[in-house]
Design a protein around this motif. Structure first.
Motif, PDB file in Angstrom:
ATOM      1  N   ILE A   1      -7.053  -8.022   9.158  1.00  0.00           N
ATOM      2  CA  ILE A   1      -5.790  -8.757   8.808  1.00  0.00           C
ATOM      3  C   ILE A   1      -5.595 -10.286   9.529  1.00  0.00           C
ATOM      4  CG2 ILE A   1      -4.791  -7.751  11.054  1.00  0.00           C
ATOM      5  CD1 ILE A   1      -2.826  -8.335   7.717  1.00  0.00           C
TER       6      ILE A   1
ATOM      7  N   ILE B   1       0.366 -12.655  13.597  1.00  0.00           N
ATOM      8  CA  ILE B   1      -0.238 -11.699  14.827  1.00  0.00           C
ATOM      9  C   ILE B   1      -0.189 -12.653  16.197  1.00  0.00           C
ATOM     10  CG2 ILE B   1      -2.179 -10.528  15.511  1.00  0.00           C
ATOM     11  CD1 ILE B   1      -1.136  -9.604  12.938  1.00  0.00           C
TER      12      ILE B   1
ATOM     13  N   ALA C   1      -1.582  -6.942  17.314  1.00  0.00           N
ATOM     14  CA  ALA C   1      -2.977  -6.776  16.823  1.00  0.00           C
ATOM     15  C   ALA C   1      -3.030  -5.074  16.876  1.00  0.00           C
ATOM     16  CB  ALA C   1      -3.708  -7.296  17.768  1.00  0.00           C
TER      17      ALA C   1
ATOM     18  N   TYR D   1      -2.052  -2.949  13.879  1.00  0.00           N
ATOM     19  CA  TYR D   1      -3.120  -2.894  12.702  1.00  0.00           C
ATOM     20  C   TYR D   1      -4.298  -2.167  12.899  1.00  0.00           C
ATOM     21  CZ  TYR D   1      -0.222  -5.795   9.668  1.00  0.00           C
ATOM     22  OH  TYR D   1       0.986  -6.188   9.206  1.00  0.00           O
TER      23      TYR D   1
ATOM     24  N   ALA E   1      -8.225  -7.923  13.745  1.00  0.00           N
ATOM     25  CA  ALA E   1      -7.021  -8.491  13.841  1.00  0.00           C
ATOM     26  C   ALA E   1      -7.019  -9.962  14.333  1.00  0.00           C
ATOM     27  CB  ALA E   1      -5.818  -7.869  14.362  1.00  0.00           C
TER      28      ALA E   1
END
Length: 294
Positions: free
Chosen positions: A116, A122, A128, A131, A139
């Motif tokens: 991601i 983020i 983080a 995900y 992430a």
């Protein structure tokens, strides 16, 4: 892990010689902000080529998944998985759904192929972890966080080795799917100066920096005026447990990226010799590719 996002497919020899752990390339229609674009027909051979040199192949898949494009993007994503791509940088959660659809179709889980990277969104270890807890490979933290914020994110993440940080390169200042350059030039009655893909610069009223801007079929893209160079903070990030570091050579050239890759690898492998490395952040003059136009 040191990752090099390629600028183009030129100057690959020094890239292979420098042995990044992974390279990032583009693939239409998945990619945004990439010039090293492969076709779907080329991708299997390209993946094999980098794998033969023990380099992972990651795909820039940061174009937004518009509903009308979903079938084409899904087909391309599935084909890239079949071609052996090792990961996909995504900004749209729609890819998580597509990954689950691929698993339903083939029986192979592939959420662990997704990284991601929504550029600025983020901003904490909790972001983080959301995900990473979904099973994603990594992430990528927002590029404008302070060193303390990045270290704190690592300390509060469920898996700090899955956190990735951009350590060198021009970062995205703004993305929009609107045709902002074209609209502005039309507004000032200078439509004749618009050219798709041409790099202009803009200057804010309260800042001296000139920001590169261009418009293409994906929308309008604005970059920071100077590249990040985080060498001075690299050891602190590593000591916090962060395990992935990305150098983005976009518009700077693969040779530029390779030079930093070698320097940063030497620093990570020999931290006790840090004083012998020129690792202070560097301020660059305006790149030659910027066209001084308003």
């Amino acid at each position: 892990m040191l990752i090099l996002a390629l600028d183009t497919f030129e100057d690959l020899e020094p890239v292979l010689e420098s042995q990044p752990d992974a390279v990032v390339i583009g693939l239409d229609p998945l990619s945004a902000r990439s010039r090293a674009i492969a076709t779907l027909d080329q991708l299997p051979e390209m993946v094999r080529f980098f794998h033969d040199h023990n380099i992972q192949t990651l795909i820039n898949a940061q174009a937004m998944v518009e509903e009308k494009l979903y079938p084409e993007i899904q087909t391309t994503f599935f084909a890239a998985l079949d071609a052996g791509a090792d990961g996909f940088y995504i900004a749209d959660d729609g890819y998580i759904t597509m990954a689950d659809e691929y698993e339903q179709k083939t029986g192979t889980p592939v959420r662990n192929k997704l990284i991601i990277q929504p550029e600025t969104l983020i901003c904490s270890g909790e972001d983080a972890s959301f995900y990473l807890d979904l099973g994603l490979q990594a992430a990528s933290l927002g590029h404008e966080l302070s060193l303390k914020e990045m270290v704190d994110a690592a300390h509060t993440s469920i898996r700090p080795d899955g956190i990735e940080v951009l350590i060198a390169g021009l970062y995205t200042w703004m993305e929009s799917r609107r045709p902002l350059v074209e609209n502005y030039l039309r507004y000032i009655e200078r439509s004749d100066r618009f050219e798709e893909g041409r790099i202009y610069t803009i200057q804010e009223q309260l800042r001296e920096a000139r920001l590169p801007i261009w418009q293409d079929e994906k929308g309008t893209h604005v970059l920071a005026d100077q590249p990040l160079q985080a060498g001075a903070h690299l050891l602190a990030l590593q000591n916090a447990g962060i395990g992935r570091f990305r150098i983005d050579a976009f518009l700077k050239g693969n040779v530029w990226g390779v030079q930093l890759l070698k320097k940063y690898r030497a620093l990570l492998e020999h931290p006790k010799r840090a004083e012998s490395f020129d690792i202070q952040p560097t301020i660059f003059a305006a790149p030659s590719w910027i066209r001084k136009e308003k």
